[in-house]
Write an enzyme that holds these catalytic residues in place. Structure first.
Site, PDB file in Angstrom:
ATOM      1  N   GLU A 197       0.805  -1.162   0.211  1.00  0.00           N
ATOM      2  CA  GLU A 197       0.091   0.086   0.061  1.00  0.00           C
ATOM      3  C   GLU A 197       0.903   1.105   0.011  1.00  0.00           C
ATOM      4  OE1 GLU A 197      -0.782  -2.697   1.916  1.00  0.00           O
ATOM      5  OE2 GLU A 197      -2.861  -3.220   2.140  1.00  0.00           O
ATOM      6  N   PHE A 215     -11.388  -7.065  14.107  1.00  0.00           N
ATOM      7  CA  PHE A 215     -10.390  -7.327  13.166  1.00  0.00           C
ATOM      8  C   PHE A 215      -9.885  -6.356  12.018  1.00  0.00           C
ATOM      9  CE2 PHE A 215      -8.939  -9.776   9.217  1.00  0.00           C
ATOM     10  CZ  PHE A 215      -7.859 -10.130   9.869  1.00  0.00           C
ATOM     11  N   GLN A 216      -8.638  -6.139  11.926  1.00  0.00           N
ATOM     12  CA  GLN A 216      -7.997  -5.309  10.874  1.00  0.00           C
ATOM     13  C   GLN A 216      -8.925  -3.701  11.150  1.00  0.00           C
ATOM     14  OE1 GLN A 216      -8.206  -6.832   6.833  1.00  0.00           O
ATOM     15  NE2 GLN A 216      -6.108  -7.591   7.402  1.00  0.00           N
ATOM     16  N   LYS A 245     -17.281  -0.362   6.133  1.00  0.00           N
ATOM     17  CA  LYS A 245     -17.998  -1.361   5.282  1.00  0.00           C
ATOM     18  C   LYS A 245     -19.402  -1.174   4.977  1.00  0.00           C
ATOM     19  CE  LYS A 245     -18.436  -6.131   4.061  1.00  0.00           C
ATOM     20  NZ  LYS A 245     -17.759  -6.798   3.111  1.00  0.00           N
ATOM     21  N   MET A 290      24.409   8.421   1.429  1.00  0.00           N
ATOM     22  CA  MET A 290      24.541   9.859   2.022  1.00  0.00           C
ATOM     23  C   MET A 290      24.717   9.593   3.634  1.00  0.00           C
ATOM     24  SD  MET A 290      24.281  12.911   1.419  1.00  0.00           S
ATOM     25  CE  MET A 290      23.261  13.546   0.255  1.00  0.00           C
TER      26      MET A 290
END
Lengths: 561, 163
Positions: free
Chosen positions: A49, A111-112, A161, A475
């Site tokens: 993502e 959940f999630q 949802k 760097m």
């Protein structure tokens, strides 16, 4: 008309002109994906993502429009945070849709479930939790409006949802009217008159342009101003391309790794016209001595940028394009005298600075990374869209690839995200299918989002990755060399993959150059090979980026080659 | 009067969930300071007023005001300065009220024009309203007698209208 939330979302996206979405599905967004499949919006399936947001960011920068992402709740949402924070720092318009657990489960540690609105509050321009399907349409409209107007930035819309599954009687939302949000585009005329008066009397002026000029599509107005009043131009990293990098008035980039002449001009100028910038610490170094002989004018659409870091003589709140166009118009009737003669001493001085300390490196037996970028510039005639990772690769790209046009240099400037370049290149390539898009990378940062090679191969996107492979996190190693007595702690990447084989494993092409004489050949072959290509350049291990201003020092105190 | 570096900000915001968090997050994230904070709905149920007291020098206060204005849910930010505004704060003081002190406490309540709102076996709870100076005065006078705990509302303030 009865529509589900998911159908409303797709309908609104189409109304906003969205053609491409970068995303990754998950449990709570299946309904949205189900509707997305039925539409003609293209979905680019990323492999992480974070890549989706960087890709949307690259897409937005290449087009000057809004990039869009769609991800699921919980880990899908938290994975977007780095991408969102980067877009926020660089003021890039991105709208991120995250799925959320159903409203009745919010707060239950479902959940999630994660409070992504809470998490992203400080790194979005604004964000929304949509609690009912009725609110969805106008929230989406507001989200796009906020993302693209004023000082642009990322906006997150969290959709539970049940909001996407519920069916309601759809009512088209009216135009966006927000009592609390009304950015100032038109500059104050009296302030502009002060700017004109300062330009009239300035003998040693400098224009200092930033990403704001590119975001407001003001590059041609800026060029007109510089050429009309014969004012040399420097830019920030984000401003590269706002002024032609091959113009005689071009000073090069400013700041920590800016050119000698740019930093010296800033220190000695009598008028400093800052346009669409925010005076980042990498630009100013020690603020007390920054442009200390100059009257500073600061033009920016965001009032908070003005006088945040640097005191300013003339603040002008306004959109860069509106302001510059108006300024150009006012200057038309102003007599600036014989500019050839007036500017000669100043431009001669700048030329002297340029001659004494140009950007330089010494090509020896090993490949110098600067040489690769220079060759790339030559072979692409400066016309490629360049994305970068972060670190030395980014600075060499900024120094040795010269940008004549805006929207050609795409880099994570403010947040400095390693792993930005490849997904951003994918986004830019989706936006501009016929253009050459090259990610200039390091061997460290390319590994941070290397999984997006699969995305490039799956979508048949011909992005080219140029790895400046020095086996170090270069760097940080450079800082350790210069300021930590060469204690190279944890910056040596001892176990790197074979990038040629890795490219092949992804189904892409892999090429490698070990000697300077192979560079051109590999670049030519890589750039002309269809599909995604990784070119691995084994470069000098301990090359440093110069000039360099140590952090917090005045920008005239440069370490030179 | 307020200290020179103390500023009262009166902020009108949309009465929505999360708005206070945006404001407090702005202060913590940017290292600004909050001395006190008071929030309640106005006569318009969609609008709340936040009265916030901060300690900062003038350039920082300018930055605070701009940053607050930049928040999408903020409608208006006013800085209340000088004598152009009225300022009030309320404090509830639970003071130890042993029999030998009761008369003195009540005398003080009378002088300060405050009131006793709860009486316990050994405690009085006193309600005091006023500006910061008044609250400090009664708190320091009651301290030797024994303050068990206090609850302060934080400052609320409004502009004065022209006379």
């Amino acid at each position: 008309m009865e529509l589900t939330g998911a159908q409303i979302l797709i309908k609104m996206l189409k109304e906003e002109g969205v053609k491409n979405i970068f995303g990754y599905p998950g449990g709570v967004v299946i309904d949205i994906y189900d509707e997305l499949m039925k539409s003609d919006i293209r979905h680019i399936l990323v492999r992480h993502e974070q890549g989706a947001v960087h890709a949307a960011d690259g897409y937005a920068r290449a087009t000057g429009g809004v990039g869009v992402c769609l991800v699921t709740s919980g880990p899908g949402a938290t994975n977007t945070v780095t991408g969102i924070a980067s877009a926020y720092m660089d003021s890039i318009p991105v709208v991120v849709f995250t799925g959320q657990v159903p409203v009745h489960l919010i707060g239950n540690d479902a959940f999630q479930e994660v409070d992504i609105v809470g998490i992203t509050r400080p790194c979005t321009k604004h964000n929304f939790l949509v609690k009912s399907t009725e609110e969805l349409a106008h929230t989406i409209k507001e989200a796009f409006h906020i993302a693209r107007s004023g000082r642009p930035g990322p906006v997150l819309v969290d959709i539970p949802k049940n909001v996407s599954t519920a069916r309601i009687k759809y009512k088209a939302p009216g135009p966006v009217k927000m009592r609390t949000y009304n950015p100032t585009y038109k500059p104050n005329k009296r302030q502009l008159q002060k700017v004109v008066d300062l330009i009239k009397v300035a003998e040693k002026p400098v224009i200092f342009a930033g990403g704001g000029v590119i975001l407001s599509k003001a590059a041609s107005a800026l060029t007109k101003l510089a050429q009309r009043a014969r004012i040399p131009v420097t830019t920030t990293l984000m401003g590269l391309g706002a002024f032609p990098g091959t113009d005689p008035l071009w000073l090069g980039m400013i700041g920590m790794h800016g050119t000698y002449r740019s930093n010296m001009s800033t220190a000695h100028c009598d008028l400093f016209l800052a346009i669409g910038v925010r005076f980042d610490d990498r630009v100013t170094g020690k603020t007390d001595t920054f442009a200390s002989q100059a009257q500073i004018v600061h033009i920016d659409i965001d009032p908070t940028s003005i006088r945040k870091n640097i005191p300013v003589a003339v603040p002008v709140v306004g959109d860069c394009k509106c302001t510059l166009e108006e300024l150009n118009e006012m200057l038309e009737s102003v007599d600036l005298g014989d500019l050839d003669n007036r500017r000669k001493p100043w431009l001669d001085q700048i030329q002297a600075w340029k001659s004494t300390n140009p950007l330089a490196y010494h090509q020896e037996e090993t490949i110098k990374p600067q040489y690769v970028v220079e060759k790339l510039y030559e072979l692409t005639k400066g016309e490629a869209i360049i994305t970068t990772e972060v670190g030395q690769n980014q600075m060499w790209a900024a120094q040795y690839y010269h940008f004549d046009k805006p929207n050609h240099f795409i880099t994570s400037g403010g947040l400095g995200v390693m792993g930005f370049g490849l997904p951003a290149a994918i986004g830019a390539q989706i936006a501009c299918p016929d253009r050459l898009v090259v990610d200039i990378a390091g061997d460290g940062s390319i590994q941070m989002n290397i999984q997006e090679m699969a995305t490039a191969v799956q979508c048949n996107l011909p992005v080219k990755v140029v790895i400046l492979n020095n086996g170090y996190l270069g760097m940080v190693r450079q800082w350790q060399q210069l300021f930590y007595d060469k204690r190279y702690c944890c910056t040596c990447m001892e176990h790197a993959p074979d990038f040629v084989k890795l490219a092949e494993a992804y189904g892409a092409t892999g090429l490698r150059a070990r000697k300077p004489e192979e560079v051109e050949e590999v670049l030519k072959k890589g750039l002309s090979t269809p599909g995604p290509v990784i070119m691995d350049f084994v470069v000098e291990k301990e090359e440093c980026v110069y000039p360099m201003v140590p952090a917090g020092a005045p920008i005239t105190e440069m370490l030179l080659v | 009067m307020l200290d020179a570096d103390k500023h009262v900000l009166s902020i009108l915001v949309e009465n929505q969930p999360g708005v206070l968090s945006r404001i407090s997050g702005l202060f913590s994230g940017r290292g600004f300071n909050i001395e006190s904070l008071c929030v309640a709905v106005t006569t318009d149920p969609t609008v709340s007023r936040v009265t916030l007291v901060t300690k900062a020098d003038q350039t920082i206060v300018e930055q605070i005001k701009k940053q607050l204005n930049k928040l999408i849910n903020v409608i208006k930010v006013h800085e209340l300065t000088g004598s152009e505004f009225v300022e009030r704060e309320m404090v509830l003081i639970k003071v130890l009220a042993k029999p030998e002190y009761r008369a003195e406490i009540l005398r003080m309540v009378d002088i300060f024009r405050c009131k006793v709102v709860d009486v316990g076996a050994e405690h009085y709870t006193i309600e005091v309203t006023g500006d910061e100076g008044k609250l400090q005065a009664i708190l320091s006078l009651l301290k030797p007698i024994g303050i068990k705990e206090i609850a302060r509302t934080g400052v609320i303030a409004l502009f004065r209208e022209p006379k």
